[in-house]
Design a protein around this motif. Structure first.
Motif, mmCIF file in Angstrom:
data_model
loop_
_atom_site.group_PDB
_atom_site.id
_atom_site.type_symbol
_atom_site.label_atom_id
_atom_site.label_comp_id
_atom_site.label_asym_id
_atom_site.label_seq_id
_atom_site.Cartn_x
_atom_site.Cartn_y
_atom_site.Cartn_z
ATOM 1 N N LEU A 232 23.259 -22.804 -73.210
ATOM 2 C CA LEU A 232 23.304 -21.355 -73.027
ATOM 3 C C LEU A 232 22.518 -20.666 -74.132
ATOM 4 C CD1 LEU A 232 27.090 -21.042 -72.176
ATOM 5 C CD2 LEU A 232 25.177 -21.127 -70.590
ATOM 6 N N GLY A 233 21.725 -19.689 -73.773
ATOM 7 C CA GLY A 233 20.963 -18.930 -74.760
ATOM 8 C C GLY A 233 19.649 -19.587 -75.164
ATOM 9 N N ALA A 234 19.209 -20.577 -74.407
ATOM 10 C CA ALA A 234 17.932 -21.235 -74.727
ATOM 11 C C ALA A 234 16.789 -20.241 -74.529
ATOM 12 C CB ALA A 234 17.729 -22.448 -73.847
ATOM 13 N N GLU A 235 15.752 -20.407 -75.296
ATOM 14 C CA GLU A 235 14.584 -19.535 -75.207
ATOM 15 C C GLU A 235 13.366 -20.341 -74.772
ATOM 16 O OE1 GLU A 235 14.150 -17.658 -79.001
ATOM 17 O OE2 GLU A 235 16.025 -16.574 -78.817
ATOM 18 N N PRO A 236 12.394 -19.690 -74.127
ATOM 19 C CA PRO A 236 11.167 -20.394 -73.745
ATOM 20 C C PRO A 236 10.493 -21.001 -74.967
ATOM 21 C CG PRO A 236 11.218 -18.195 -72.779
ATOM 22 C CD PRO A 236 12.368 -18.287 -73.751
ATOM 23 N N GLY A 237 9.890 -22.151 -74.775
ATOM 24 C CA GLY A 237 9.168 -22.799 -75.858
ATOM 25 C C GLY A 237 10.041 -23.666 -76.751
ATOM 26 N N LEU A 238 11.264 -23.897 -76.335
ATOM 27 C CA LEU A 238 12.172 -24.725 -77.119
ATOM 28 C C LEU A 238 11.600 -26.125 -77.278
ATOM 29 C CD1 LEU A 238 15.023 -25.236 -78.360
ATOM 30 C CD2 LEU A 238 15.730 -25.894 -76.064
ATOM 31 N N ARG A 239 11.547 -26.609 -78.504
ATOM 32 C CA ARG A 239 11.054 -27.955 -78.784
ATOM 33 C C ARG A 239 12.259 -28.842 -79.068
ATOM 34 N NH1 ARG A 239 10.129 -30.784 -83.277
ATOM 35 N NH2 ARG A 239 10.519 -28.991 -84.587
ATOM 36 N N LEU A 240 12.452 -29.831 -78.211
ATOM 37 C CA LEU A 240 13.575 -30.739 -78.377
ATOM 38 C C LEU A 240 13.235 -31.819 -79.398
ATOM 39 C CD1 LEU A 240 14.521 -31.135 -74.627
ATOM 40 C CD2 LEU A 240 15.698 -29.777 -76.345
ATOM 41 N N PRO A 241 14.257 -32.334 -80.102
ATOM 42 C CA PRO A 241 14.002 -33.395 -81.061
ATOM 43 C C PRO A 241 13.523 -34.667 -80.361
ATOM 44 C CG PRO A 241 16.323 -32.688 -81.131
ATOM 45 C CD PRO A 241 15.643 -31.934 -80.057
ATOM 46 N N PRO A 242 12.784 -35.523 -81.065
ATOM 47 C CA PRO A 242 12.335 -36.773 -80.486
ATOM 48 C C PRO A 242 13.525 -37.594 -79.973
ATOM 49 C CG PRO A 242 11.325 -36.432 -82.633
ATOM 50 C CD PRO A 242 12.362 -35.358 -82.461
ATOM 51 N N GLY A 243 13.364 -38.204 -78.815
ATOM 52 C CA GLY A 243 14.408 -39.024 -78.235
ATOM 53 C C GLY A 243 15.415 -38.271 -77.399
ATOM 54 N N PHE A 244 15.334 -36.967 -77.366
ATOM 55 C CA PHE A 244 16.258 -36.128 -76.597
ATOM 56 C C PHE A 244 15.726 -36.064 -75.182
ATOM 57 C CE2 PHE A 244 18.655 -32.476 -75.271
ATOM 58 C CZ PHE A 244 19.742 -32.405 -76.123
ATOM 59 N N GLU A 245 16.229 -36.938 -74.302
ATOM 60 C CA GLU A 245 15.654 -37.083 -72.967
ATOM 61 C C GLU A 245 16.515 -36.458 -71.870
ATOM 62 O OE1 GLU A 245 14.962 -41.240 -72.485
ATOM 63 O OE2 GLU A 245 13.389 -41.257 -73.995
ATOM 64 N N ALA A 246 17.625 -35.868 -72.188
ATOM 65 C CA ALA A 246 18.497 -35.285 -71.180
ATOM 66 C C ALA A 246 17.810 -34.103 -70.504
ATOM 67 C CB ALA A 246 19.811 -34.809 -71.816
ATOM 68 N N THR A 247 18.235 -33.823 -69.296
ATOM 69 C CA THR A 247 17.740 -32.669 -68.567
ATOM 70 C C THR A 247 18.573 -31.458 -68.971
ATOM 71 O OG1 THR A 247 17.168 -34.083 -66.712
ATOM 72 C CG2 THR A 247 17.340 -31.726 -66.267
ATOM 73 N N LEU A 248 17.910 -30.398 -69.412
ATOM 74 C CA LEU A 248 18.615 -29.171 -69.793
ATOM 75 C C LEU A 248 18.819 -28.282 -68.590
ATOM 76 C CD1 LEU A 248 16.853 -28.196 -73.133
ATOM 77 C CD2 LEU A 248 19.011 -29.397 -72.834
ATOM 78 N N HIS A 249 19.988 -27.677 -68.507
ATOM 79 C CA HIS A 249 20.313 -26.732 -67.426
ATOM 80 C C HIS A 249 20.793 -25.442 -68.052
ATOM 81 C CE1 HIS A 249 20.019 -29.617 -64.143
ATOM 82 N NE2 HIS A 249 20.505 -30.482 -64.994
#
Length: 47
Positions: A30-47
């Motif tokens: 919740l509250g994610a913003e465009p351009g979010l850079r996920l940490p390496p290895g973070f492969e989950a799908t965000l909803h």
């Protein structure tokens, strides 16, 4: 969400204190913003 809040949110994954979620896992962010850079290895799908 501020850049500092995002750093805090992802710190446990970047510090390897927690294993990042895998490809078959889903995460609600919740509250994610465009351009979010996920940490390496973070492969989950965000909803």
């Amino acid at each position: 969400m501020s850049a500092e809040a995002l750093k805090t949110l992802f710190h446990p994954f970047e510090a390897e204190a927690l294993s990042p979620p895998g490809r078959d896992e889903r995460i609600l962010f919740l509250g994610a913003e465009p351009g979010l850079r996920l940490p390496p290895g973070f492969e989950a799908t965000l909803h």
